[in-house]
Design a protein around this motif. Sequence first.
Motif, PDB file in Angstrom:
ATOM      1  N   THR A   4       0.849  -1.191   0.000  1.00  0.00           N
ATOM      2  CA  THR A   4       0.000   0.000   0.000  1.00  0.00           C
ATOM      3  C   THR A   4       0.883   1.238   0.000  1.00  0.00           C
ATOM      4  OG1 THR A   4      -1.758   1.189   1.156  1.00  0.00           O
ATOM      5  CG2 THR A   4      -0.191   0.018   2.520  1.00  0.00           C
ATOM      6  N   VAL A  21      -0.285   0.546  -6.888  1.00  0.00           N
ATOM      7  CA  VAL A  21      -1.482  -0.276  -6.735  1.00  0.00           C
ATOM      8  C   VAL A  21      -2.681   0.499  -6.213  1.00  0.00           C
ATOM      9  CG1 VAL A  21      -0.209  -2.424  -6.442  1.00  0.00           C
ATOM     10  CG2 VAL A  21      -0.739  -1.018  -4.436  1.00  0.00           C
ATOM     11  N   ASP A  22      -2.454   1.614  -5.516  1.00  0.00           N
ATOM     12  CA  ASP A  22      -3.580   2.392  -4.993  1.00  0.00           C
ATOM     13  C   ASP A  22      -3.895   3.612  -5.855  1.00  0.00           C
ATOM     14  OD1 ASP A  22      -1.301   3.819  -4.357  1.00  0.00           O
ATOM     15  OD2 ASP A  22      -1.889   4.263  -2.302  1.00  0.00           O
ATOM     16  N   ASN A 110      -5.102  -6.414  -9.008  1.00  0.00           N
ATOM     17  CA  ASN A 110      -4.372  -6.434  -7.747  1.00  0.00           C
ATOM     18  C   ASN A 110      -5.084  -7.377  -6.784  1.00  0.00           C
ATOM     19  OD1 ASN A 110      -2.533  -5.835  -5.738  1.00  0.00           O
ATOM     20  ND2 ASN A 110      -3.588  -3.980  -5.077  1.00  0.00           N
ATOM     21  N   ARG A 193      -8.884  -2.273  -4.465  1.00  0.00           N
ATOM     22  CA  ARG A 193      -8.125  -3.041  -5.451  1.00  0.00           C
ATOM     23  C   ARG A 193      -8.892  -3.287  -6.746  1.00  0.00           C
ATOM     24  NH1 ARG A 193      -7.281  -7.520  -0.936  1.00  0.00           N
ATOM     25  NH2 ARG A 193      -9.443  -6.778  -0.669  1.00  0.00           N
TER      26      ARG A 193
END
Length: 263
Positions: A4, A21-22, A110, A193
């Motif tokens: 994260t 990923v965020d 993800n 995700r």
Amino acid sequence: MNETRSTADAAAPGPDGYAPVDHPGVTVPEDLRRWSVNWPAYTPVDITPPELRAEALARHVPDWATDGYATPDLVRDWEQRQAVALVPFQLDKRGWPLHPQGRTGRTGRNLGKWGESAAADPIVVAGSGDERRVLLITRDDIEQEAIPGGMVDVHLGETAPKALVRELLEETGLDLRQHTAVILGQDLVDDWRNTDYAWVASTSALYQLPATVTAVAADDALDANWYPFGSLDQLEDAVAAAGRTLYAAHRPLLQRALDHLAK
């Protein structure tokens, strides 16, 4: 997977074409969200983490991943997955699954599976009236207060009811195998995700106890606490007073529990 980053780090895609990923993704206007609406200029952001990219999957599939495929057209059991999905979904002409609510502004995945990942979210409420409390954990991936829960191990034959009990035991130490849960619903979750081709749908259930019991955080939980649960506003105020944030994706599930308790 617990990777994260802060919002400030959610920058544009790097030279390899991938974003953190965020990353919130590109903005999707409501009138262009539906897959049936043509949008040739749509360029979603790919948030696939390094361990789920083709070159990494060729060497090793992470323990938390069910699909070891770099692209979803390689999955061969879509008909079976569609038949058992909590929320119906379709495939595009390439054989890629499409998020049931339309474009998300993000692509790749993800999550451990392409398409729907089934989750189980047990909402444990204790007491009544002014003494009513709800059990929340501090998730270790986003460090926010959330309902204890997690993914159903469908590939191992696990059902949602079994996952509800297992996740509670693993994350809080509560053994509620002898308690009857009320299934509140099976819904899409606005999980951080989610992408166009991989998303979370959850079975939420309500457990009612006469009084609070000791809960000890473990597994994916950093902490476990009981909060006042007279209303969603009261809960959010209590969480904020503790210096924490309520996980936004779980607000609708918690409100549904409150609505059921008000009947």
